[in-house]
Motif scaffolding. Structure first.
Motif, short mmCIF file in Angstrom:
data_model
loop_
_atom_site.label_atom_id
_atom_site.label_comp_id
_atom_site.label_asym_id
_atom_site.label_seq_id
_atom_site.Cartn_x
_atom_site.Cartn_y
_atom_site.Cartn_z
N THR A 186 26.95 29.15 51.25
CA THR A 186 26.90 30.74 51.12
C THR A 186 28.38 30.73 50.08
OG1 THR A 186 26.73 31.32 53.27
CG2 THR A 186 28.47 32.39 51.90
N PRO A 187 28.35 31.52 48.79
CA PRO A 187 29.41 30.85 47.67
C PRO A 187 30.95 31.46 48.15
CG PRO A 187 27.87 32.76 47.33
CD PRO A 187 27.48 32.66 48.07
N ALA A 188 31.29 31.02 47.89
CA ALA A 188 32.80 31.58 47.86
C ALA A 188 33.14 32.58 47.79
CB ALA A 188 34.12 30.20 47.74
N PRO A 189 33.86 33.72 48.69
CA PRO A 189 34.30 35.03 47.47
C PRO A 189 35.55 34.42 46.14
CG PRO A 189 35.22 34.49 49.77
CD PRO A 189 34.81 33.18 49.45
N ALA A 190 35.08 35.61 45.82
CA ALA A 190 35.88 35.76 44.49
C ALA A 190 37.48 36.02 45.03
CB ALA A 190 35.60 36.14 43.30
N VAL A 191 37.85 35.20 43.87
CA VAL A 191 40.00 35.79 44.56
C VAL A 191 39.86 36.39 43.49
CG1 VAL A 191 42.19 34.52 45.29
CG2 VAL A 191 40.29 33.81 46.37
N ALA A 192 40.77 38.05 43.58
CA ALA A 192 41.18 38.72 42.89
C ALA A 192 42.07 38.32 42.60
CB ALA A 192 41.16 40.50 43.12
N SER A 193 42.86 37.88 41.15
CA SER A 193 44.11 37.56 40.46
C SER A 193 44.90 39.47 40.63
CB SER A 193 43.66 36.94 39.46
OG SER A 193 43.17 37.53 38.36
N GLU A 194 45.71 39.33 41.04
CA GLU A 194 46.62 39.91 40.22
C GLU A 194 46.52 40.67 38.65
OE1 GLU A 194 50.52 39.84 42.27
OE2 GLU A 194 50.33 40.15 44.00
N PRO A 195 46.62 41.39 38.56
CA PRO A 195 46.93 41.60 36.58
C PRO A 195 48.21 41.27 36.64
CG PRO A 195 45.75 43.66 37.84
CD PRO A 195 46.13 43.15 39.23
N VAL A 196 48.30 41.21 35.04
CA VAL A 196 49.44 40.38 34.31
C VAL A 196 50.04 41.22 33.79
CG1 VAL A 196 51.04 38.82 33.48
CG2 VAL A 196 49.09 37.75 35.24
N VAL A 197 51.22 42.15 34.00
CA VAL A 197 52.15 42.75 33.07
C VAL A 197 53.23 42.13 31.89
CG1 VAL A 197 54.20 45.01 32.13
CG2 VAL A 197 51.98 45.12 34.61
N LYS A 198 53.32 41.81 30.78
CA LYS A 198 53.96 41.28 30.22
C LYS A 198 55.36 41.81 29.68
CE LYS A 198 50.29 39.48 27.99
NZ LYS A 198 50.06 38.32 27.39
N ILE A 199 56.61 40.92 29.99
CA ILE A 199 57.68 42.11 29.66
C ILE A 199 58.51 40.43 28.36
CG2 ILE A 199 59.64 43.25 29.92
CD1 ILE A 199 58.82 43.69 32.57
N GLY A 200 59.32 41.13 27.05
CA GLY A 200 59.46 40.09 26.37
C GLY A 200 60.85 40.37 26.66
N HIS A 201 61.70 38.79 26.26
CA HIS A 201 63.35 39.50 26.28
C HIS A 201 63.80 37.97 25.11
CE1 HIS A 201 66.98 37.50 27.28
NE2 HIS A 201 67.34 38.32 27.69
N VAL A 202 64.48 38.82 24.76
CA VAL A 202 64.75 38.27 22.96
C VAL A 202 66.73 38.20 23.21
CG1 VAL A 202 64.69 37.41 20.74
CG2 VAL A 202 63.20 38.70 21.94
N GLY A 245 57.09 43.40 45.40
CA GLY A 245 55.67 43.80 45.18
C GLY A 245 56.05 44.75 44.65
N VAL A 246 55.48 45.27 43.02
CA VAL A 246 55.25 46.32 42.16
C VAL A 246 53.56 46.20 42.55
CG1 VAL A 246 55.27 47.03 40.31
CG2 VAL A 246 57.14 45.43 40.77
N THR A 247 53.85 48.16 42.78
CA THR A 247 52.44 48.23 43.17
C THR A 247 52.01 49.46 41.39
OG1 THR A 247 52.02 48.22 45.08
CG2 THR A 247 50.65 49.81 44.06
N ILE A 248 51.38 49.33 40.64
CA ILE A 248 51.29 50.19 39.36
C ILE A 248 49.94 51.05 39.28
CG2 ILE A 248 50.99 50.73 36.79
CD1 ILE A 248 53.47 48.70 36.98
N ASP A 249 49.97 52.23 39.66
CA ASP A 249 48.34 52.99 39.69
C ASP A 249 47.43 52.36 40.83
OD1 ASP A 249 46.85 54.81 39.16
OD2 ASP A 249 45.86 53.40 37.53
N GLY A 250 48.54 52.04 41.88
CA GLY A 250 47.71 51.84 43.52
C GLY A 250 47.26 49.98 43.16
N LYS A 251 48.08 49.80 41.79
CA LYS A 251 47.32 47.92 42.02
C LYS A 251 48.63 47.36 42.37
CE LYS A 251 43.40 48.71 39.44
NZ LYS A 251 42.11 48.66 37.79
N LYS A 252 48.52 46.71 42.65
CA LYS A 252 50.30 44.99 42.85
C LYS A 252 49.65 44.64 41.86
CE LYS A 252 52.29 41.97 45.55
NZ LYS A 252 52.18 41.31 46.61
#
Length: 398
Positions: free
Chosen positions: A34-50, A79-86
Motif C-alpha cells: 500500500t503506497p504511503a499517504p503523501a504528507v501535505a507540506s504547509e505553504p511557505v510564506v517568505k518574508i525578507g529582512h535587511v 500557528g498562522v492560518t491564511i485563507d483557511g490554510k496553515k
C-alpha cells in the motif's frame, strides 16, 4: 547434441521453470504494497529582512534581525492560518552593510525570490534607494528605523514605517535644547548620510526657530575615526551643545575626543546615537547627564509592561539586551503578517490595501496606524540621557 550437453541443458531449463513457479507463488501469497499517504507540506510564506550585518553598526543590524526572528518564531509556534490554510513563515535575512549599492542589490535579490513582504532596511541611506526596487515589484516594505522624510514621500504605495520621522525627531530635540537645556550657541556635525544630514538639518532649523545661534556646521563620514580637526575648530566657537547627526559607532569615539580636547559642551544626537551601546563606545566620556538624545517611539503607563516583557523575553532568547530597534522590527513583522491574515492572502497585491488601512494595531512599541503616506500616525519620541553608565528615560513626547 552430445548426451552430456543435452542433460545439462535440460537441467537448466528445469531449474528456471522451478524458480519461475516459486516466484509466482510468492507474488500470489504476498499482499500488494500500500503506497504511503503523501504528507501535505504547509505553504511557505517568505518574508525578507535587511540590515547591516557587517561593518561598524553590525551590532544594530543583528539587533534588528533578532527582532524579526523572534516575531517569526512566535508566529510559527502559535500557528498562522491564511485563507483557511496553515502556513509556515520563512525569514530571508540579507546584509546591506549600510551601503546604498549593496542595499539595492539585496533588494533585487529578495524581489527575485518573490518574498511576500520586506522588513527593513535599517538606514535611511539604504532604505530609500531599495524602496524603488520593492515598489517596482509591488512588494510591501516596512522600515523599523529609517527616519528620513523622503522615504515615504516618493509617491510609492508600498512604503511604510513604524517610527516617527526626522522632522518630528530633529525638531523636538532642537526645541528641547533651547527651551529645557537653555543652550544659546549650537555646533552641528553630520555624517553626510541621508539619515545624519536629515536629522541634523531638522535640529538646526528648530533650534534656530527657538532662539539659538548655530555657531558652527561641520561634517564627517559614517566611517571616520579622527575628528580632532573639526572638533578643534568647534572648540574655538565655544558652543553650549554639539549636535551630531549619525550613528553610535561614530558618536562614541567623537565623545572621547571631545573630552580629550577639553570641550565642555553637552552632546546631543538622534536615535542612531541613542543606544544602549553608547556607554561602551564612549567610555567615561559619556559623563553624567552630559549626553541627550531621542529615540523614535516610546511607551509609558500600562503599555510599558508589554515593552518590559518583550525586553525580558528577548534577553532570555538571545542572551543579549535590546540595542535599539528590535522592538520596532518585531512589531513591523507582526503588522505585516496580521494584514495577510486579515486579507486572506499573502499575495502583495491583495494584502497591501489591508496593510495600508491598519488601525491601532497593538504593538509592544505602542498603537500602530498608518497615514496616507505610510507614516505612523501620532508617532511618539522618547527623550533620554545617560547616568551611571546607563541610558535613562526622561520623557515620552507625542
Amino acid at each position: 547434441m552430445h548426451v552430456k550437453h543435452l542433460t545439462s541443458a535440460l537441467t537448466l531449463v528445469a531449474t528456471a521453470a522451478l524458480l519461475t513457479a516459486c516466484g509466482q507463488k510468492e507474488e500470489a501469497a504476498a499482499p500488494a504494497a500500500t503506497p504511503a499517504p503523501a504528507v501535505a507540506s504547509e505553504p511557505v510564506v517568505k518574508i525578507g529582512h535587511v540590515a547591516p550585518m557587517s561593518g561598524a553598526i553590525a551590532h544594530l543590524g543583528k539587533d534588528n534581525e533578532y527582532g524579526a526572528r523572534m516575531a517569526i518564531e512566535e508566529l510559527n509556534a502559535a500557528g498562522v492560518t491564511i485563507d483557511g490554510k496553515k502556513v509556515k513563515l520563512e525569514l530571508l535575512a540579507e546584509d546591506d552593510a549600510a551601503d546604498p549599492k549593496q542595499g539595492t542589490a539585496v533588494a533585487q535579490k529578495l524581489a527575485d525570490a518573490k518574498v511576500a513582504g520586506v522588513i527593513g532596511h535599517l538606514n535611511s541611506g539604504t532604505t530609500i534607494p531599495a524602496s524603488k526596487v520593492y515598489s517596482d515589484a509591488g512588494i510591501p516594505q516596512i522600515s523599523p528605523s529609517a527616519t528620513n522624510p523622503k522615504y515615504t514621500r516618493q509617491g510609492f504605495k508600498t512604503t511604510f514605517r513604524v517610527v516617527a520621522d526626522d522632522v518630528h525627531l530633529g525638531s523636538t530635540l532642537g526645541k528641547y535644547a533651547v527651551e529645557t537645556l537653555k543652550v544659546k550657541n549650537v555646533a552641528v556635525i553630520d555624517d553626510r548620510t541621508a539619515y545624519g544630514q536629515g536629522v541634523a538639518d531638522e535640529f538646526s532649523k528648530a533650534a534656530e526657530a527657538a532662539g539659538a545661534k548655530i555657531v558652527a556646521k561641520e561634517f564627517t563620514t559614517d566611517k571616520a575615526t579622527d575628528f580632532n580637526a573639526i572638533l578643534t575648530s568647534i572648540k574655538g566657537k565655544k558652543p553650549d551643545v554639539v549636535f551630531f547627526g549619525g550613528m553610535d559607532a561614530v558618536a562614541g569615539p567623537m565623545l572621547k575626543q571631545m573630552k580629550s580636547l577639553g570641550i565642555k559642551a553637552k552632546f546631543m544626537g538622534g536615535d542612531g546615537a541613542c543606544t544602549a551601546e553608547m556607554p561602551k563606545l564612549a567610555g567615561d566620556a559619556i559623563g553624567e547627564e552630559q549626553v541627550f538624545c531621542a529615540e523614535a517611539g516610546g511607551v509609558e503607563g500600562e503599555a510599558k509592561v508589554g515593552m518590559d516583557k518583550f525586553r525580558a523575553d528577548f534577553k532570555a532568547k538571545f542572551n543579549a539586551d535590546v540595542k535599539l530597534y528590535a522592538p520596532y522590527v518585531y512589531d513591523a513583522t507582526k503588522v505585516l503578517v496580521a494584514a495577510m491574515v486579515k486579507a486572506n492572502s499573502s499575495d502583495p497585491a491583495k494584502y497591501l490595501p489591508v496593510l495600508a488601512a491598519t488601525t491601532d494595531y497593538k504593538g509592544v512599541t505602542g498603537p500602530i496606524s498608518f497615514d496616507e503616506k505610510g507614516d505612523i500616525k501620532n508617532g511618539a519620541l522618547t527623550l533620554y540621557t545617560y547616568k551611571g553608565g546607563e541610558r535613562t528615560q526622561l520623557a515620552v513626547i507625542r
